[in-house]
Scaffold this motif. Structure first.
Motif: not given
Length: 73
Positions: A14-20
């Protein structure tokens, strides 16, 4: 670490994708046997490293509890 390894992987993706984490369109068990991964982590015997691919990333889990999510090139 037990079940926490699954949550840790999801959070890193999720961090890598920039989402929750709740916003991810990823079902981890479609890419790896999550029960087997938890059993491996709980066994804590010796030194090991397990890598597997999910869409867009390679995930590595080590016997020391560290996880790494790297974009595929």
């Amino acid at each position: 670490m037990s079940q926490n390894v699954i949550a840790k992987i999801v959070e890193e993706v999720a961090d890598a994708e920039g989402v929750e984490p709740s916003e991810l369109d990823l079902t981890l068990y479609n890419h790896i046997d999550t029960d087997a991964l938890v059993r491996l982590v709980n066994a804590e015997k010796g030194s090991w490293r397990l890598s597997f691919d999910i869409p867009g990333y390679t995930v590595t889990v080590r016997s020391d509890g560290s996880t790494l999510v790297e974009p595929k090139q």
